[in-house]
Write an enzyme that holds these catalytic residues in place. Structure first.
Site, PDB file in Angstrom:
ATOM      1  N   GLY A   1       0.852  -1.193   0.000  1.00  0.00           N
ATOM      2  CA  GLY A   1       0.000   0.000   0.000  1.00  0.00           C
ATOM      3  C   GLY A   1       0.881   1.233   0.000  1.00  0.00           C
TER       4      GLY A   1
ATOM      5  N   GLY B   1      -0.299   4.698   0.021  1.00  0.00           N
ATOM      6  CA  GLY B   1      -1.011   5.944   0.283  1.00  0.00           C
ATOM      7  C   GLY B   1      -0.197   6.793   1.240  1.00  0.00           C
ATOM      8  N   LEU B   2      -0.878   7.609   2.039  1.00  0.00           N
ATOM      9  CA  LEU B   2      -0.142   8.490   2.939  1.00  0.00           C
ATOM     10  C   LEU B   2       0.733   7.700   3.898  1.00  0.00           C
ATOM     11  CD1 LEU B   2      -2.680  11.292   3.844  1.00  0.00           C
ATOM     12  CD2 LEU B   2      -0.630  11.469   2.456  1.00  0.00           C
TER      13      LEU B   2
ATOM     14  N   SER C   1     -16.467  17.745   1.474  1.00  0.00           N
ATOM     15  CA  SER C   1     -15.614  17.974   2.641  1.00  0.00           C
ATOM     16  C   SER C   1     -16.370  18.521   3.837  1.00  0.00           C
ATOM     17  CB  SER C   1     -14.507  18.961   2.298  1.00  0.00           C
ATOM     18  OG  SER C   1     -13.866  19.366   3.488  1.00  0.00           O
TER      19      SER C   1
ATOM     20  N   ARG D   1     -18.512  14.156  13.504  1.00  0.00           N
ATOM     21  CA  ARG D   1     -19.202  13.486  12.403  1.00  0.00           C
ATOM     22  C   ARG D   1     -20.269  12.495  12.860  1.00  0.00           C
ATOM     23  NH1 ARG D   1     -13.836  12.506   8.629  1.00  0.00           N
ATOM     24  NH2 ARG D   1     -13.546  14.717   8.227  1.00  0.00           N
TER      25      ARG D   1
ATOM     26  N   HIS E   1     -17.567   6.096   5.441  1.00  0.00           N
ATOM     27  CA  HIS E   1     -16.388   6.838   5.007  1.00  0.00           C
ATOM     28  C   HIS E   1     -15.077   6.194   5.447  1.00  0.00           C
ATOM     29  CE1 HIS E   1     -13.959  10.093   3.717  1.00  0.00           C
ATOM     30  NE2 HIS E   1     -13.683  10.545   4.914  1.00  0.00           N
TER      31      HIS E   1
ATOM     32  N   GLU F   1      -4.736   3.834   8.226  1.00  0.00           N
ATOM     33  CA  GLU F   1      -6.108   3.364   8.437  1.00  0.00           C
ATOM     34  C   GLU F   1      -6.172   1.854   8.645  1.00  0.00           C
ATOM     35  OE1 GLU F   1      -8.889   4.470   5.355  1.00  0.00           O
ATOM     36  OE2 GLU F   1     -10.618   3.681   6.446  1.00  0.00           O
TER      37      GLU F   1
ATOM     38  N   ARG G   1     -13.583   9.122  14.379  1.00  0.00           N
ATOM     39  CA  ARG G   1     -12.423   9.885  13.944  1.00  0.00           C
ATOM     40  C   ARG G   1     -12.812  11.336  13.723  1.00  0.00           C
ATOM     41  NH1 ARG G   1     -10.300  11.756   9.455  1.00  0.00           N
ATOM     42  NH2 ARG G   1     -11.748  10.806   8.005  1.00  0.00           N
TER      43      ARG G   1
ATOM     44  N   LEU H   1      -5.317  12.016   7.898  1.00  0.00           N
ATOM     45  CA  LEU H   1      -4.108  12.356   7.153  1.00  0.00           C
ATOM     46  C   LEU H   1      -2.947  12.480   8.135  1.00  0.00           C
ATOM     47  CD1 LEU H   1      -5.479  15.029   4.654  1.00  0.00           C
ATOM     48  CD2 LEU H   1      -5.551  12.560   4.527  1.00  0.00           C
TER      49      LEU H   1
END
Lengths: 666, 248
Positions: free
Chosen positions: A40, A42-43, A284, A337, A429, A453, A463, A469
């Site tokens: 992986g 990603g970030l 967003s 959220r 999400h 993640e 979260r 990020l």
């Protein structure tokens, strides 16, 4: 097996520093003799691969996309938190730590979260040094905005494309190492199993997605940074290829899977428009800084709007129910959220939804446009009472802040959100659960690490915005590179690991057998047919609100669906070619197991917290009701052949620095 | 909606390939173009035929993976969008739609509509970065002030998603818009100035090695770019390259 979190002793503010002072280091000359596989890019995976290569290790990095630049971190919009206190509004490492633990409904590990808050400021410095064009003020200094769940402005951003810019930063750092030959990059490759030799992770089995070739790759350690498992719901904001395979395969080989039921449902997504839908698009959370969320006050108005007889703009202020501002006066539209999502669902369930299916609320920018417009007119010495002028000036300012998001909405929904309010609804999400890791980010398989993640550690049951990020980059740039050295120090004389070991041959055979089974199955239904069915069960019975009856049914239904899948799935084409249906089949096979464990975890947790809301456990006002006496632990599941046999291990969560109280955003 | 799809099918890189016609019905205007292909593929699988291979991932216009050439245009008839953001409401009932892969020597076809764009990655390996140690020991971010206009322009260039529409649409298959966007992002920031000379020389050199064509200033790339990357970047890259060549 007892879980050992390996949290260092001492005061929380000193733990990470003391720990770093005492771990084993690997001499630079010896790092050249050690190989690390990163799955992986990603970030988390991308920043880890770049940093490990920078340190001198030999890195092999894998991604299923055609380039690491396409990892789904690229889609993150809003921003990244950091305790810089550039605004002087009272932010600090402690406050970021506190907000994150509270936001996670007291189900995160204190020591990890404090470390995250400590390194957060370094992340911004690192990214800026790499040329990430974060937003600036006119004086040339970095700009900030605020996000849900906090009262300070600590979020750094690059328009609505922060994830893109941060990912491209990590990608550029990787490119530098690929150019130097320190990272060997395997694009369009998918890890299909982990190889364990003498109890330690020593390699992976991967499929070359272009040729179909099955490959063996060895290393002294394996790092999983494969993201979350939200696609278990079929419809989610995740990319279509996002899958649980790497995390699930290591689970089946001994890595405990923690808190699978903690799923973040994001409040501001574009609602579902029909059965053909393949994915959901997030708007967003930063929009909630300026957008006001409302539904009609009267049921008959809501009905008239659904039938197309009335429009949002026909309703006066008095006829609108700004339900978040009404229920949570302190935080208003900026509540976290999970709170915002449940509040929207509650209004829609009560009949106040505003789209055709009754599953949408308004996100309205009219007030912001007017406020900004008046201010701009004032600054320019123009007439503040000229409505058309004010609207134009205000629209320009909103455009400069959220332009790409508004354009995206217009393209998808075919309505201009500058004129009519957006319609939004919660959608799956981010998953807070994932492979269990200790303080070193190592799973219960020695030598197998899990970052970003794909692990469970930092977000608790919910979260907060702009924290994913942060965790991805913290793990990859600053945490794993230390902790993995401590693990690898005894391996410096080991030399390369042969891929001819019986463990590699055996793992490869299992992968080939599964693939052949799919290809030769010749059933009646496509992979998507089963994936959509799984998604419906998950959303209806394991979604935003759950109860014991629904969960019990879901567990049975998923097991039955899995059986049907193996009997009846049809995968066209062959194994030795580019075959996207085969890729989907292997991934959905994993989701069909993970979904069941997810429901089992949700059923055992007799409380409501964060992204896990059990209808049986709520306050009189409908807020989540935690049970700290019985459930202040991490639920870590051990695989025992099938999800229903999984064994529960508990890691107690000890809060020494933050007092557990009911989360209140009123 | 009822449509006739004419789709490029090619088993692998060695296969010659050709257009195959597929009639399709029941397409709704709210579907994205890729969802329309999902519907087609579901039908093909149910009939026992092989589905059409196409690249896609985020389906929200940012990953840059989707890459279809639709009725002779990269990402289809709408402006400023990727294929996943193209909706069927842009088409009419009864339309015939041609769907082909992005064609360029530097983008070999893998299968059907899927092409290999790793040449873009290799250009980045040659210099698409700032050489900074990833140690976390860098100076405080606010110690490098950047004028807002420069930061915004740098961001505008950095917004490139690397989809390759610029190459696909260019009659010369030039990668100038893509490469210039990367060069510009760093050229506009103080952090990137230190190694600017080597960066532009190395990236342009690699771009030529990959077999991309030259830029003849037709501007088609800018028109088809889903992210509105400006031709100004090409001018900036040419200036950077000229200055670097004189220096080097």
């Amino acid at each position: 097996m007892a879980l050992d979190s390996k949290i260092p002793n001492g005061p929380i503010a000193d733990k990470w520093t003391n720990y770093k002072d005492h771990i084993n280091l690997v001499n630079p000359a010896n790092k050249r003799n050690l190989d690390i596989i990163v799955v992986g890019t990603g970030l988390a995976g991308g920043s880890a691969a770049a940093t490990l290569a920078e340190l001198g290790y030999n890195v092999k990095a894998f991604c299923f996309q055609d380039s690491p630049r396409r990892a789904h971190s690229i889609a993150a919009q809003g921003g990244i938190n950091a305790a810089k206190n550039y605004k002087g509004d009272g932010d600090s490492v402690y406050r970021l730590f506190y907000d994150t633990v509270k936001g996670g409904d007291y189900r995160a590990r204190e020591a990890n979260v404090h470390r995250l808050a400590e390194v957060s400021a370094n992340i911004i410095d690192q990214c800026v040094a790499q040329g990430v064009p974060l937003a600036r003020e006119y004086g040339g200094l970095l700009d900030n905005r605020s996000f849900g769940g906090t009262l300070v402005s600590r979020t750094f951003y690059a328009q609505g494309q922060t994830g893109q810019q941060l990912l491209l930063g990590a990608y550029s750092a990787m490119n530098r190492q690929i150019g130097r030959g320190k990272i060997k990059m395997y694009n369009r490759h998918e890890m299909l199993d982990i190889v364990i030799v003498n109890g330690k992770a020593r390699g992976i089995i991967a499929r070359n997605l272009i040729t179909g070739e099955i490959e063996r790759h060895s290393a002294h350690a394996v790092v999983i940074g494969s993201g979350g498992y939200g696609n278990v719901f079929f419809l989610s904001t995740n990319a279509m290829g996002s899958n649980a395979t790497a995390a699930w395969k290591i689970h089946k080989k001994g890595a405990f899977f923690a808190n699978p039921c903690y799923t973040q449902i994001h409040p501001t997504c574009i609602p579902v428009s029909g059965d053909h839908q393949s994915k959901l698009t997030l708007m967003s959370e930063s929009l909630r800084n300026d957008g006001r969320i409302w539904v009609p006050k009267k049921l008959e108005d809501a009905q008239a709007i659904r039938e197309g007889k009335k429009k949002a703009i026909d309703l006066s202020e008095d006829e609108r129910d700004y339900f978040l501002e009404r229920r949570y006066p302190a935080f208003g539209n900026l509540v976290p959220r999970d709170v915002a999502s449940r509040a929207a669902k509650e209004r829609c369930d009560a009949g106040f939804g505003v789209n055709k299916t009754g599953e949408a609320v308004y996100l309205d920018f009219a007030a912001a446009i007017e406020r900004y417009g008046k201010e701009a007119a004032h600054v320019k010495g123009l007439n503040e009472n000229d409505k058309a002028l004010v609207t134009k000036l205000g629209t320009d300012i909103v455009k400069s802040k959220y332009g790409n998001l508004f354009q995206m909405y217009l393209k998808i929904v075919d309505e201009d959100p500058y004129v009519t309010p957006m319609m939004i609804y919660p959608a799956v999400h981010y998953t807070m659960g994932g492979t269990w890791v200790d303080y070193n980010l190592m799973t219960t398989i020695p030598g197998c690490f899990s970052i970003g993640e794909s692990n469970f550690s930092d977000h608790g049951a919910n979260r907060l915005g702009a924290s994913a990020l942060m965790q991805g980059l913290a793990d990859g740039y600053f945490v794993l590179p230390y902790t993995i050295g401590d693990y690898l120090a005894p391996d410096i004389k080991m030399g390369p690991i042969s891929t001819d070991l019986p463990e590699f041959i055996e793992a490869e055979k299992a992968v080939v057998d599964q693939i052949n089974k799919f290809i030769n199955n010749n059933g009646k239904h496509s992979v998507d047919y089963f994936h959509k069915k799984l998604g419906k069960i998950m959303w209806n019975k394991v979604g935003m609100a759950r109860n014991a009856k629904g969960l019990t049914e879901a567990i049975e239904e998923i097991a039955a669906l899995r059986e049907e899948f193996y009997k009846d799935v049809k995968v066209p084409g062959s194994a030795n070619e580019f075959n996207q249906e085969l890729e989907k089949a292997t991934r959905v096979a994993d989701f069909l197991e993970l979904g069941e464990l997810f429901a089992k975890d949700a059923l055992h947790r007799n409380e409501s917290c964060g992204g896990h809301f059990r209808e049986e456990y709520q306050t009189e006002e409908g807020e989540a009701l935690r049970d700290d006496d019985n459930f202040a632990y991490v639920a870590a599941w051990e695989y025992k052949g099938k999800p229903s046999d999984a064994v529960l291990h508990k890691e107690p969560l000890n809060y020494e620095n933050i007092k557990l109280v009911q989360r209140s955003y009123k | 909606m009822k449509l006739t799809l004419k789709i490029w099918r090619q088993k692998n890189a060695q296969d010659k390939g050709g257009i195959v016609e597929y009639p399709i019905d029941g397409i709704e205007p709210d579907m994205s173009f890729l969802e329309m292909l999902d519907v087609l593929n579901e039908e093909l699988i149910n009939k026992g035929e092989e589905p059409v291979a196409f690249d896609h991932d985020c389906r929200e216009g940012i990953c840059g993976m989707c890459s279809l050439f639709i009725n002779g245009e990269a990402h289809g008839p709408d402006r400023g969008v990727t294929t996943c953001q193209l909706h069927m409401r842009m088409f009419k009932d009864g339309d015939t739609i041609f769907i082909e892969p992005f064609r360029a020597k530097a983008f070999p076809v893998i299968k059907d509509l899927v092409v290999d764009r790793s040449s873009f990655d290799r250009i980045q390996h040659a210099g698409g970065f700032i050489s900074v140690n990833t140690s976390g020991n860098t100076i405080d971010a606010n110690a490098i002030p950047v004028p807002k206009d420069d930061a915004d322009k740098s961001f505008d260039a950095a917004a490139c998603i690397g989809c390759g529409a610029c190459v696909a649409t260019c009659k010369n298959s030039s990668a100038m818009l893509f490469v210039s966007a990367k060069v510009s992002q760093y050229a506009l920031l103080p952090q990137g100035k230190v190694e600017a000379t080597d960066r532009v020389l190395n990236m342009v050199h690699q771009m030529d090695l990959e077999g991309f064509g030259n830029c003849t200033n037709t501007g088609a790339c800018e028109v088809e770019c889903p992210k509105g990357i400006s031709l100004e970047n090409i001018a900036r890259m040419n200036r950077e390259y000229l200055a670097a060549s004189l220096k080097g």
